[in-house]
Structures are given as structure tokens and as C-alpha cells.
Design an enzyme around this catalytic site. Structure first.
Site, PDB file in Angstrom:
ATOM      1  N   HIS A  67      -0.149  -7.034   0.930  1.00  0.00           N
ATOM      2  CA  HIS A  67      -2.166  -7.017   0.672  1.00  0.00           C
ATOM      3  C   HIS A  67      -2.830  -8.581   1.192  1.00  0.00           C
ATOM      4  O   HIS A  67      -4.176  -8.036   2.144  1.00  0.00           O
ATOM      5  CB  HIS A  67      -2.824  -6.689  -0.802  1.00  0.00           C
ATOM      6  CG  HIS A  67      -4.205  -6.962  -0.743  1.00  0.00           C
ATOM      7  ND1 HIS A  67      -4.924  -7.809  -0.896  1.00  0.00           N
ATOM      8  CD2 HIS A  67      -4.990  -6.394  -1.042  1.00  0.00           C
ATOM      9  CE1 HIS A  67      -5.994  -7.377  -1.394  1.00  0.00           C
ATOM     10  NE2 HIS A  67      -6.414  -6.552  -1.078  1.00  0.00           N
ATOM     11  N   GLU A  70      -2.306  -7.853   5.145  1.00  0.00           N
ATOM     12  CA  GLU A  70      -3.529  -7.066   6.109  1.00  0.00           C
ATOM     13  C   GLU A  70      -4.653  -7.418   6.050  1.00  0.00           C
ATOM     14  O   GLU A  70      -5.049  -7.256   6.605  1.00  0.00           O
ATOM     15  CB  GLU A  70      -3.968  -5.637   4.449  1.00  0.00           C
ATOM     16  CG  GLU A  70      -5.009  -4.726   5.137  1.00  0.00           C
ATOM     17  CD  GLU A  70      -5.074  -4.837   3.407  1.00  0.00           C
ATOM     18  OE1 GLU A  70      -5.117  -3.975   2.620  1.00  0.00           O
ATOM     19  OE2 GLU A  70      -6.305  -4.810   3.928  1.00  0.00           O
ATOM     20  N   HIS A  71      -5.253  -8.519   4.633  1.00  0.00           N
ATOM     21  CA  HIS A  71      -6.516  -8.739   5.452  1.00  0.00           C
ATOM     22  C   HIS A  71      -6.164 -10.399   6.562  1.00  0.00           C
ATOM     23  O   HIS A  71      -7.083 -10.103   7.343  1.00  0.00           O
ATOM     24  CB  HIS A  71      -6.745  -9.811   3.800  1.00  0.00           C
ATOM     25  CG  HIS A  71      -7.904  -9.532   3.134  1.00  0.00           C
ATOM     26  ND1 HIS A  71      -8.928  -9.381   2.553  1.00  0.00           N
ATOM     27  CD2 HIS A  71      -7.015  -7.968   1.860  1.00  0.00           C
ATOM     28  CE1 HIS A  71      -8.729  -8.842   1.743  1.00  0.00           C
ATOM     29  NE2 HIS A  71      -8.028  -8.305   1.497  1.00  0.00           N
ATOM     30  N   GLU A 143     -11.393 -10.603  -4.932  1.00  0.00           N
ATOM     31  CA  GLU A 143     -11.595  -9.407  -5.283  1.00  0.00           C
ATOM     32  C   GLU A 143     -10.052  -8.763  -6.325  1.00  0.00           C
ATOM     33  O   GLU A 143     -10.139  -7.610  -7.099  1.00  0.00           O
ATOM     34  CB  GLU A 143     -10.501  -8.985  -4.083  1.00  0.00           C
ATOM     35  CG  GLU A 143     -10.304  -7.849  -3.582  1.00  0.00           C
ATOM     36  CD  GLU A 143      -9.076  -6.799  -2.252  1.00  0.00           C
ATOM     37  OE1 GLU A 143      -9.054  -8.215  -1.504  1.00  0.00           O
ATOM     38  OE2 GLU A 143      -9.108  -6.142  -2.504  1.00  0.00           O
TER      39      GLU A 143
END
Lengths: 429, 424
Positions: A67, A70-71, A143
Site C-alpha cells: 500500500h 502504491e502511494h 489514513e
């Protein structure tokens, strides 16, 4: 290019495996204005231990790397952000990470090839520095906190904890504030070089395209990369039992949330059967507690359910389980009713008329998936990662017989493999 | 244009959208009424009761069974606020006959079931069926109380409530728990009859269906034949905007057990211009429309203050809501950063490129409208409620005509009305 056609729904799929090992899937939709492209890598939150094919080095990574990566893919050396660049072209661009894959995508009516230039450029050119990795920790930390406040996410993670003792499905996709603090550019590059090799990637396009042309456009934007062998992924040994029957937490919700899980021990043991089994499970779940079921009727009339529960079957090589979730003042009663009807179906068999009607409904549900370019592309990618062709659901639906479903019922819906997770209302003092 | 409409009786209109982009045909019926405190709860309750059973199909599971037989046709209903109207929405979606394995006629079945649900409810003792009323009262109570569950949505609802205190738009679309006790099957049915006689009725048909054939089916449907002509009672949504007055900023803080703070800021646009709504759209896109917007870039990316930072323009009410999920301790800093963005736009600190990005973002979404069946219906319904029909291509043109000067002028007439913060 290999062509697969579904006569029932009048759609065609073109598949090509390129020389560098990448798979390209094209689903032409000549009368649609929207175009969609999604580029996925078979790297998700569960892939936390693996052997790099070139160096044979075994790598353990902190939770949340897929994740995080991905960012960070959007960041460019000149300080720009590719997500912004795509949005500036008016494209609806995004990316997401799941348990088993990470995907980069955009949707548009205009500027498709300009967008494809940018997408294929940024996914093939990572740029990680100490500074930009540190900064991202603040954003992802927020997040993670957002998820922590979400009762639905807590409910799901606790259900996983009930079913599995040691399984990567239990890893939070975003990781934790603590785990992501350990991420460095070096970790990110190792993962990138391993999992973002073309042989581990799939691209799906859907929209008004000529298959040959779009394939050439994709090929000419690919950076030449060295072949790499198979990535060995290391997972803990699969457990035959559940971890615990029940988990309950309290949060600020108005009505309790419940999630009932059936751990499917045999899981994907037989890959060829998985689509058929999946269809059977969807039919069974609808017969058990779907809209027209006796169970739902009773629970609704008693005010114990406000709407039909969400019904899901999640599976991969590492895990497989059924999930029935919703909101109810009385989760215990839902559980008892569901157990009772399953027992009844096991003892007395399924009603033929009911079975046939639900099978028709399931067929309709599959057809509706073909209404939007985005739904189609995401579905083909997610299925392909699991080794499934999405058309198989349309083609196989009528091979699922009542007798077959009854067998699945007995094998999968076992009382000893049932768990329940509940998020209860905070008690007022 | 693939869109046609036909008023079949005064106040009752069929809208046909011819499209071959989908595997489904979609039928929708919208009943519009003015938003009124004394009726919101009743409207929400009626919507829920209607789907429980009709005189022909007496219970929900029987309705479901019929729909499942039709290859999983799906019925859905809901209640929404559009401007100062309360809209009861009913949808039925069925696979286009071309894609079902055996030959079967589905269109007429869809129409019959849908109208039966809305206009032919199951009755007893001159009222709705008591059992359905009681159970839907309980359900509605739970729905109203569940408002707190999703903190992001809750914070937005609360900000709207504060900003439109004592105005129709400030009403909660599901109504209020305290109204439920007074409602009986009989008085609710009396109200229902009045509602059906007075509301604006719009029927949408989208898909590959012959207009004449389907309109004939609709006009000859027993339930439609029963309906009277009406001078429909609803609020027309004006394209014109007003030069309102500037109020003092209302700051509201609410405490709940949360790990993350939710900040919502309501902006009032006090700007009069024929193109005001198009200018406001572009202004909003520059401010918080997407990843290029000032809020996203400065609050999220540059300052790392938030995971979400953006804004939404509510066209029918001509207001903007800024929404951020922030670390609670960062409240002051986030607010300051947001205010700085508002000032920057006022002072013209944005580029030609910012405007072009914003326009592209909006026009792209307009071009995409016809790729989603329900979105296309919603667009035409919005036009139907408005006093000025704007076709899709004109919409795009008017967005593209917005200038830097327009935006700066509007920015200088845009003020913070309400600051709402949900924290621990």
C-alpha cells in the site's frame, strides 16, 4: 491474440501474453464513450515474505509495504505527482491495494493516449528518497487512523482474527503506524524490482478500442526489462481449525454490526472447480438469507434486520471464507436463524423451485456487471490474479445443479468452522 | 438527442432515454414534494411501506420472488433532497431481453410491478396494513438513529443542519423520531392520498426500448389511468442566484469518541450573475475538486495535515462544503491553511492552468454522464426540476466560457457561513 467470446452476453475478450511475460486483456466496447485502463501487479498486503528471483535473497517486509508503495509510485523526480498530472488531463485516475494485488488505473472519455503515456511512465519509473518516504508516513498515518474509526473495518479484521491464527489475511492493508515507520527506500526498491516485473503484471483495457491497435500502443510504451524467474512467496502453513468462535468490541454505533464467517478449509484446493463452487456458494447464500428467503422475511418482520445482509465469498490460495454481514439489534438471533436454516437444508435438501429461481437471479447479477467499463476491467483483473477468466461465471452458471450445491453446502457450511464478530454499541454509563 | 419527454397528464411526465450502452433497461419513478417539517418523516415512512406489499403482490418476499424470476430484476427505493424538494425515488432495473437465455417479455412486467408498488398499496381498515406501518416505524427509527455511524457523513449532515437552521434544506431527509408516535395507518394513508394527488410525477425509461410501445404500455397501465391531472406542488429550482447578506460565522464543535477529527466548512456564495452556477462549479473545482485542487495540494500534500481534503458544490442550493479528515491537534493549522486558500483565489493567486484543469475535470464528468444509466436519468431529472433546460453540450460550453475574472469576482462574494468540527 487469443479471442474468447461469450455468446450469451455478446462480449469478446482478447488476451495476449507478451514476450516479457506481461498479460494484456482487451474487452472492446464499441458504443461506449468511456475508456478504462487498469494495470495491476500480483502484490498485495499478504505478500510479506518472499525470495527475490535474481539474488535468491529472502526478504521479510513490514506490514503495509504494498500500500505504501502504491502511494509512492506517483511521485516524480521533478517534484510533480503523476496522479495530479493525470487529473489535470481531466482523467479520473486512482490506485488501490488489496490483499492480493495493487492496481493503477484511469477512466476517461478524451485524452486516453496522453493518459496512457503518463500511466505507463510512472508505473515503470519509481523514485523513492529518504525525504519523500518520511513525508508519506504522515499521510498514511492519517489514513490508518481513518480506518481505525470505521466500525465496518474493525468488524472485518476481527472476523479474520476469529478464523485464522497465523495467516497473512490478518495483516491490515495499510499496516500500522508502528510497522510503516520501518519502511525505507531500500525496502520499497526491493519490492518494486521483484513484483513490478512485467511477468508479474496484468493490464486490462475496456472501451471503444481496436484490439490490435491498442496492443501496439501498449507494447511501444513498455520499458525493456530483464526476464526474472518465479517469485517464491512464503506463507505460514495453513491451519485446519479456526482460531476462536467469537469476538466482540464496543464502538460508537447506533445498532450493532455483525459478521458471520465460515472458514472454508478446503478452499481453492481444486482450481478448476473454483468458479462452479463460487456460483454454488452465491446461490446458497441467497437461499439462506437472501431477499426472498424465509429467514430474511422472519428477521425483517421482527425488526432484527433492516436490509439483506452482505453476502460474500473471499478466496485465494492462502485463505477462503464466506462472510455474512449486516446490522442488527440482535446478532445472536441472526446467527441462530442462519444455523437453523442451514441445518434444515442439509437434512432435507434444497427446494428445486427455489434453487432454480435463485440461479436465474445470479445469472442476472453477473450480466449486470457488464454495464460499466470500470466494473468490467476491475473484475477481469481481480479474477485473472486468481487464475480465473471472468466469462466463466456466465458460462458455468447452469452447470451448477441442485445436487452439486447440496454437496457444497455440506462441505463448506460446517458448524465447527463458523465464527462471529460483533461491534456492539457503547454502553452509556 | 436521445432524450424525449411527453406530458401524459398535467403534472405527470414520461421521459424516454434511448441508449444501447447497457445490458439493462432502467425504469424510474420520482415523486416530488416541497420539503416541509411536518411531512418529512411521513414521506420517508411511506417510501418504506410501499415496498412492503401491494394489493396484487401482498408481501415483500412475494415481490422479491417475482423479481428473481425475471433474472434478478432489482427494485430499489429511496428518499432524497434536491434543492428544497423532497423526492421519493423508485427504481426497477431488469436485464435487456436480448441477454437472457430464453425468450421472455420483461418490460411490461417491470412497468406493472413498479406502478403497483407505488400506486396500489396493500390496505386494511381504510389505512395501510398495520403490521407494515409498525415495523417500518421501527426500522425508520433505527435508520434515523444510525446517522452517527459514519462519522464523515454525519459531520456533513450536521454542518448542513447548522447552516440551514429553520430552513427546508436543513431538514434531515429521513425525518425525526419524535414524529413517529403520532402516525397511524389511517392518518398516514389519508396523507398518502393527498400526496399522490398533488406531487409532481416523473417516469423515466432508459434502455433499448421502443418509445411508442413503452409509452403506450405506461399510459394504459391501470394505476396510471387512475391518476388525476394536477397542478404539481413542488419548488422549481432557479438557475438565477441571489445576492444574499453576509452573516457572522457560526462555529460548532461536537464531541464523540473518534480518533480522527472531521472538519466541514459551509461556504455561502452571494453572487448574482446569469452564469453564476457554472462559475461556482469551476471555482469549486479549483478550490477542492480533485487532486490538483488547492485544498488537496496544500492541506493534504504540502502540509500533510489531512488524509482527505476537498470540497463539493451543491448546485441546487448554490453552496460549497469543504471537508477534511484531520488530526485533532491540527485543527487550528488546518483551518488557517484552508482560509489561506480562499484568500488566494480571491486575490487571483491561481493560474490559467488551474482553470483549465478545473474545466477539464468538470467537462469530463459531463461527457461521462451518458455512460451511467442512473446518472443520466438523474441529470435529466435535475433539468426537469430546474426553470431552465440545459442540454449536455450547452452545459460543457458554458463551463468552458468561465473566465479568470468571473472566478475572482465570485470568490470575493463567497464567505464562510459555518465551521463544524467533530472531535474527541
Amino acid at each position: 491474440m487469443k479471442i474468447i467470446e461469450s455468446l450469451k452476453i455478446k462480449e469478446k475478450e482478447y488476451i495476449e501474453k507478451l514476450d516479457n511475460g506481461m498479460t494484456v486483456i482487451i474487452i472492446p466496447k464499441p458504443n461506449l464513450d468511456k475508456k478504462y485502463v487498469i494495470w495491476g501487479t500480483h502484490f498485495g498486503s499478504i505478500d510479506n515474505r518472499f525470495i527475490m528471483p535474481k539474488t535468491e535473497e529472502e526478504v521479510f517486509i513490514p506490514d503495509g509495504v504494498a500500500h505504501f508503495l502504491e502511494h509512492k509510485m506517483f511521485e516524480q523526480p521533478d517534484g510533480t505527482n503523476s496522479l495530479d498530472t493525470l487529473m489535470a488531463m481531466g482523467l479520473e485516475a486512482n490506485a488501490y491495494t488489496t490483499n492480493d494485488h495493487t492496481a493503477y488505473l484511469f477512466e476517461c472519455t478524451n485524452n486516453f493516449y496522453k493518459g496512457l503515456d503518463e500511466l505507463m511512465d510512472y508505473v515503470q519509473h519509481p523514485y523513492f528518497t529518504d525525504e519523500n518516504v518520511e513525508k508519506e508516513k504522515g499521510i498514511i498515518g492519517q489514513e490508518i487512523k481513518m480506518y481505525d474509526d470505521e466500525p465496518g473495518w474493525k468488524l472485518y479484521m476481527n472476523a479474520m482474527d476469529c478464523m485464522y491464527k497465523d495467516n497473512p489475511i490478518k495483516i491490515d492493508i495499510a499496516g500500522s503506524v508502528e510497522s510503516i515507520s520501518k519502511i525505507t527506500p531500500d525496502v520499497l526498491y526491493k519490492c518494486y524490482n521483484t513484483f513490478y516485473n512485467p511477468s508479474n503484471m496484468i493490464m486490462v483495457v475496456c472501451g471503444d478500442f481496436n484490439p490490435e491497435e491498442i496492443l501496439e500502443e501498449i507494447k511501444k510504451r513498455l520499458v525493456k526489462k530483464e526476464e526474472q524467474g518465479e517469485i517464491k512467496r512464503i506463507y505460514p502453513e495453513k491451519e485446519k481449525e479456526i482460531n476462536k468462535k467469537y469476538n466482540e468490541v464496543q464502538m460508537e454505533v447506533s445498532t450493532p454490526l455483525f459478521m458471520i464467517g465460515y472458514k472454508d478449509i478446503e478452499g481453492m484446493a481444486d482450481k478448476k472447480e473454483i468458479v462452479k463452487k463460487h456460483i454454488a456458494i452465491e446461490i446458497l447464500l441467497n437461499m439462506i438469507v437472501g431477499k426472498s428467503s424465509e429467514t430474511y422475511k422472519e428477521l425483517y418482520e421482527a425488526g432484527d434486520l433492516l436490509s439483506t445482509p452482505d453476502l460474500d465469498y473471499e478466496f485465494s490460495d492462502e485463505y477462503a471464507h464466506i462472510l455474512i454481514s449486516g446490522q442488527s439489534k440482535n446478532p445472536q438471533k441472526i446467527k441462530e436463524k442462519i444455523e437453523k436454516i442451514i441445518q434444515n437444508y442439509k437434512e432435507n435438501g434444497l427446494n428445486e423451485e427455489h434453487f432454480n429461481r435463485i440461479r436465474k437471479k445470479i445469472y442476472g447479477d453477473y450480466v449486470v456487471e457488464y454495464n460499466s467499463v470500470g466494473d468490467i476491467a476491475r473484475m477481469f483483473l481481480a479474477d485473472k490474479i486468481k487464475g480465473i477468466n471472468s466469462f466463466d461465471y456466465i458460462e458455468e452458471y447452469n452447470t451448477v445443479t441442485k445436487e452439486y450445491a447440496e454437496r457444497v453446502l455440506k462441505n463448506v457450511f460446517k458448524t465447527e468452522n463458523m465464527v462471529m464478530s460483533v461491534v456492539n454499541c457503547k454502553q452509556e454509563k | 438527442m436521445n432524450y424525449n419527454k411527453k406530458e401524459i397528464k398535467k403534472g405527470i411526465t414520461i421521459h424516454n432515454i434511448a441508449t444501447s450502452k447497457f445490458k439493462t433497461n432502467l425504469f424510474a419513478v420520482f415523486l416530488a414534494l416541497p420539503l416541509e417539517r411536518e411531512n418529512v418523516t411521513k414521506n420517508a415512512l411511506i417510501t418504506a411501506i410501499l415496498r412492503r406489499g401491494t394489493q396484487n403482490i401482498q408481501s415483500q418476499d412475494l415481490i422479491s420472488k417475482k423479481l428473481e424470476e425475471m433474472y434478478g430484476a432489482s427494485f430499489d427505493c429511496g428518499i432524497e433532497k434536491t434543492g428544497d424538494n423532497h423526492i421519493m425515488k423508485f427504481y426497477l432495473e431488469a436485464i435487456n431481453e436480448e441477454f437472457i437465455p430464453e425468450k421472455e417479455e420483461l418490460t411490461k412486467k417491470c412497468i406493472d410491478i413498479l406502478f403497483d408498488i407505488i400506486f396500489n398499496p396493500l390496505l386494511e381498515n381504510n389505512g395501510f396494513k398495520q403490521e407494515y406501518v409498525e415495523s417500518e416505524k421501527n426500522n425508520l427509527k433505527q435508520i434515523i438513529e444510525s446517522k452517527i455511524d459514519n462519522k464523515r457523513v454525519y459531520a456533513l449532515e450536521r454542518c448542513i443542519e447548522e447552516m440551514f437552521k429553520n430552513e427546508p434544506y436543513g431538514l434531515y431527509r429521513y425525518g425525526y423520531v419524535e414524529d413517529l408516535d403520532k402516525i397511524t395507518p389511517q392518518n398516514l394513508y389519508e396523507y398518502y392520498k393527498k400526496l399522490i394527488n398533488e406531487c409532481k410525477i416523473d417516469i423515466f425509461v432508459s434502455g433499448t426500448i421502443d418509445n411508442e410501445k413503452v409509452n403506450h404500455m405506461i399510459e394504459n397501465n391501470e394505476q396510471i389511468k387512475k391518476l388525476n391531472e394536477r397542478q404539481a406542488r413542488y419548488n422549481v429550482i432557479s438557475e438565477k442566484t441571489n445576492q444574499g447578506e453576509v452573516k457572522e460565522v457560526n462555529t460548532v464543535e461536537e464531541h464523540m469518541q473518534v480518533g480522527q477529527g472531521n472538519l466541514v466548512i459551509g461556504l455561502d456564495i452571494n453572487f448574482q450573475n446569469d452564469n453564476s452556477k457554472f462559475i461556482a462549479s469551476v471555482y469549486n473545482a479549483i478550490l477542492g475538486g480533485g487532486a490538483n485542487s488547492k485544498l488537496f495540494q496544500n492541506v493534504r500534500e504540502k502540509e500533510s495535515l489531512a488524509y482527505t481534503a476537498g470540497s463539493t458544490y451543491k448546485r441546487q442550493k448554490n453552496v460549497i462544503f469543504i471537508r477534511c479528515g484531520i488530526e485533532i491537534a491540527n485543527f487550528e493549522k488546518a483551518l488557517e491553511t484552508i482560509k489561506l486558500q480562499l484568500t488566494d483565489i480571491k486575490e487571483g493567486k491561481f493560474s490559467e492552468e488551474d482553470i483549465n484543469n478545473a474545466k477539464e475535470l468538470i467537462t469530463e464528468s459531463i461527457r461521462g454522464i451518458s455512460s451511467e444509466q442512473d446518472t443520466e436519468i438523474t441529470y435529466y431529472y435535475g433539468q426537469e426540476l430546474s426553470d431552465n433546460f440545459v442540454p449536455l453540450d450547452e452545459y460543457i460550453e458554458r463551463i468552458n466560457n468561465v473566465t479568470i475574472k468571473d472566478i475572482q469576482e465570485l470568490a470575493n462574494k463567497t464567505f464562510i457561513d459555518t465551521i463544524y468540527f467533530l472531535r474527541d
